[in-house]
Design an enzyme around this catalytic site. Sequence first.
Site, PDB file in Angstrom:
ATOM      1  N   CYS A 174       5.361   6.601  18.912  1.00  0.00           N
ATOM      2  CA  CYS A 174       6.598   7.066  19.516  1.00  0.00           C
ATOM      3  C   CYS A 174       7.540   7.503  18.405  1.00  0.00           C
ATOM      4  O   CYS A 174       7.871   6.716  17.526  1.00  0.00           O
ATOM      5  CB  CYS A 174       7.222   5.927  20.306  1.00  0.00           C
ATOM      6  SG  CYS A 174       8.399   6.515  21.498  1.00  0.00           S
TER       7      CYS A 174
ATOM      8  N   SER B  71      -3.627  -3.375  -0.693  1.00  0.00           N
ATOM      9  CA  SER B  71      -2.553  -4.123  -0.040  1.00  0.00           C
ATOM     10  C   SER B  71      -3.067  -5.495   0.374  1.00  0.00           C
ATOM     11  O   SER B  71      -4.226  -5.632   0.770  1.00  0.00           O
ATOM     12  CB  SER B  71      -2.067  -3.346   1.193  1.00  0.00           C
ATOM     13  OG  SER B  71      -1.032  -4.045   1.824  1.00  0.00           O
TER      14      SER B  71
ATOM     15  N   GLY C 245       0.811  -1.214   0.000  1.00  0.00           N
ATOM     16  CA  GLY C 245       0.000   0.000   0.000  1.00  0.00           C
ATOM     17  C   GLY C 245       0.845   1.265   0.000  1.00  0.00           C
ATOM     18  O   GLY C 245       0.505   2.253  -0.665  1.00  0.00           O
ATOM     19  N   THR C 246       1.940   1.241   0.722  1.00  0.00           N
ATOM     20  CA  THR C 246       2.794   2.436   0.816  1.00  0.00           C
ATOM     21  C   THR C 246       3.326   2.823  -0.562  1.00  0.00           C
ATOM     22  O   THR C 246       3.273   3.994  -0.963  1.00  0.00           O
ATOM     23  CB  THR C 246       3.962   2.173   1.795  1.00  0.00           C
ATOM     24  OG1 THR C 246       3.396   1.828   3.064  1.00  0.00           O
ATOM     25  CG2 THR C 246       4.856   3.383   1.939  1.00  0.00           C
TER      26      THR C 246
ATOM     27  N   THR D 116      11.348  -7.377 -11.754  1.00  0.00           N
ATOM     28  CA  THR D 116      10.736  -8.687 -11.984  1.00  0.00           C
ATOM     29  C   THR D 116       9.555  -8.888 -11.036  1.00  0.00           C
ATOM     30  O   THR D 116       9.693  -8.687  -9.827  1.00  0.00           O
ATOM     31  CB  THR D 116      11.793  -9.800 -11.747  1.00  0.00           C
ATOM     32  OG1 THR D 116      12.894  -9.548 -12.623  1.00  0.00           O
ATOM     33  CG2 THR D 116      11.230 -11.186 -12.016  1.00  0.00           C
TER      34      THR D 116
ATOM     35  N   GLN E 169      -7.598  -0.165   3.757  1.00  0.00           N
ATOM     36  CA  GLN E 169      -8.382  -0.685   4.882  1.00  0.00           C
ATOM     37  C   GLN E 169      -9.771  -1.156   4.481  1.00  0.00           C
ATOM     38  O   GLN E 169     -10.342  -2.014   5.146  1.00  0.00           O
ATOM     39  CB  GLN E 169      -8.500   0.379   5.990  1.00  0.00           C
ATOM     40  CG  GLN E 169      -7.209   0.614   6.759  1.00  0.00           C
ATOM     41  CD  GLN E 169      -6.814  -0.562   7.660  1.00  0.00           C
ATOM     42  OE1 GLN E 169      -7.620  -1.417   7.990  1.00  0.00           O
ATOM     43  NE2 GLN E 169      -5.545  -0.598   8.039  1.00  0.00           N
TER      44      GLN E 169
HETATM   45  N1  PLP Z   1      -2.762   2.964   3.812  1.00  0.00           N
HETATM   46  C1  PLP Z   1      -3.468   2.591   4.887  1.00  0.00           C
HETATM   47  C2  PLP Z   1      -4.798   3.223   5.141  1.00  0.00           C
HETATM   48  C3  PLP Z   1      -2.968   1.633   5.768  1.00  0.00           C
HETATM   49  O1  PLP Z   1      -3.680   1.290   6.845  1.00  0.00           O
HETATM   50  C4  PLP Z   1      -1.711   1.055   5.484  1.00  0.00           C
HETATM   51  C5  PLP Z   1      -1.117   0.070   6.406  1.00  0.00           C
HETATM   52  O2  PLP Z   1      -1.213   0.172   7.605  1.00  0.00           O
HETATM   53  C6  PLP Z   1      -1.015   1.467   4.341  1.00  0.00           C
HETATM   54  C7  PLP Z   1      -1.571   2.425   3.522  1.00  0.00           C
HETATM   55  C8  PLP Z   1       0.325   0.903   3.989  1.00  0.00           C
HETATM   56  O3  PLP Z   1       0.194  -0.375   3.407  1.00  0.00           O
HETATM   57  P1  PLP Z   1       1.434  -1.381   3.383  1.00  0.00           P
HETATM   58  O4  PLP Z   1       1.639  -1.839   4.804  1.00  0.00           O
HETATM   59  O5  PLP Z   1       0.995  -2.489   2.466  1.00  0.00           O
HETATM   60  O6  PLP Z   1       2.602  -0.640   2.842  1.00  0.00           O
END
Ligand code: PLP
Length: 387
Positions: free
Chosen positions: A333, A203, A73-74, A241, A183
Amino acid sequence: MTSSRIYLDYAATTPVDPDVVAAMVPFFSSTWGNSSSIHAEGRASRAALEQSRLAIAEGVGADPSEITFTSGGTEADNHALKGLAFAVRKKTGRSHILVSAIEHHAVLESAEALQGHGFSVELIPVDGAGRIRLDELERLLTAETAVVAVMHANNEIGTIQPIGDIVRCVHEHHALLHMDAVQSLGKIPLDLHALGADTAALSAHKIYGPKGIGALYIRKGVEADALIHGGAQERNRRGGTENVPLIVGFAAAMRKAIALCGQSRAAAEILGKRMRVKLGERWKFVFFNGDGAERLPHIVSISFDGKAVSLDGESMLMNLDLRGIAASSGSACSSGSLKISHVLKAIGRDEATARATLRFSFGRDTTLDEIDAAVAALGSMIDVHEK
Ligand code: PLP
């Protein structure tokens, strides 16, 4: 994890479903060709890759050509925000970006990084339940706005956004909408063509799939610059890849999540209701974050009123952990100091209350007994801190 533990942090991550593991295994050991190779070994991997892409596209109401695999997701959020911003600026000169105040850090920090490349960024405020203020969105959109990012459902408090209305508003101003659906995937029906977002982040590890694999949906006709160069894979959208075993796992997880979506949602409603009733009966000074808005049923975020109790989420978490319960807090933190969650701040929680926040999130195996045990464990911790 030992079976005596109670895991209530499924919004952070889920275990990999045994069926998903079984689906992946052959792609580590017997079908391991490079999916770009033209020989039989490569073609076998390519076939699995494209079948997986089809399953994922079907699961989210998209066309397979609109799905690009990423490392999660990131990366999908980074790719969407930066890729759209640079592509739109090249074409139109627009360089204004709007992101909701409660986005995940993957979106917020991508926007922040774009400021270093000459883009201006503004935050869209939310109401007390975490819903985008549509009047504010309307006010902030200008003829300079290139990209708007609003997540489908929030990871801390579960609020679901009225994406249809948001898309309409954004498109009226000829800007593009990125939607983080990490989510909401598998938790509520997700039909990307019907919702109308231009890009969406997905994700696998929140839906009982493996970590390190996700996807970026790019609606047909929308242009987004590549983030990772160095290969023609993924239609030149993402070099490298393809990780076929993880992609096969993502598809297997998606099929199961879609099949179980209704059932899991109904079960989560019952668990959430039980937790809320029990907590509400026991303490008058508990707030349910996101209340009043449409929400993901498997997330229960609670804050204890800082005026009534003196507590902090981190020590509550550690205490729960010692009692065998895994949950999450509303602060993080960073460099030795506890930083209040930007989401809780955005919905108007004061600092002491935001600090006294816990997020519980349920999975397929969560039981009513586990909910009762979590509330009981909280009880013995909280009563002694009443002011
Ligand atoms: N976006 C949201 C709303 C998330 O909750 C998360 C993960 O906690 C991410 C993006 C990031 O996804 P990933 O852990 O697959 O990089």
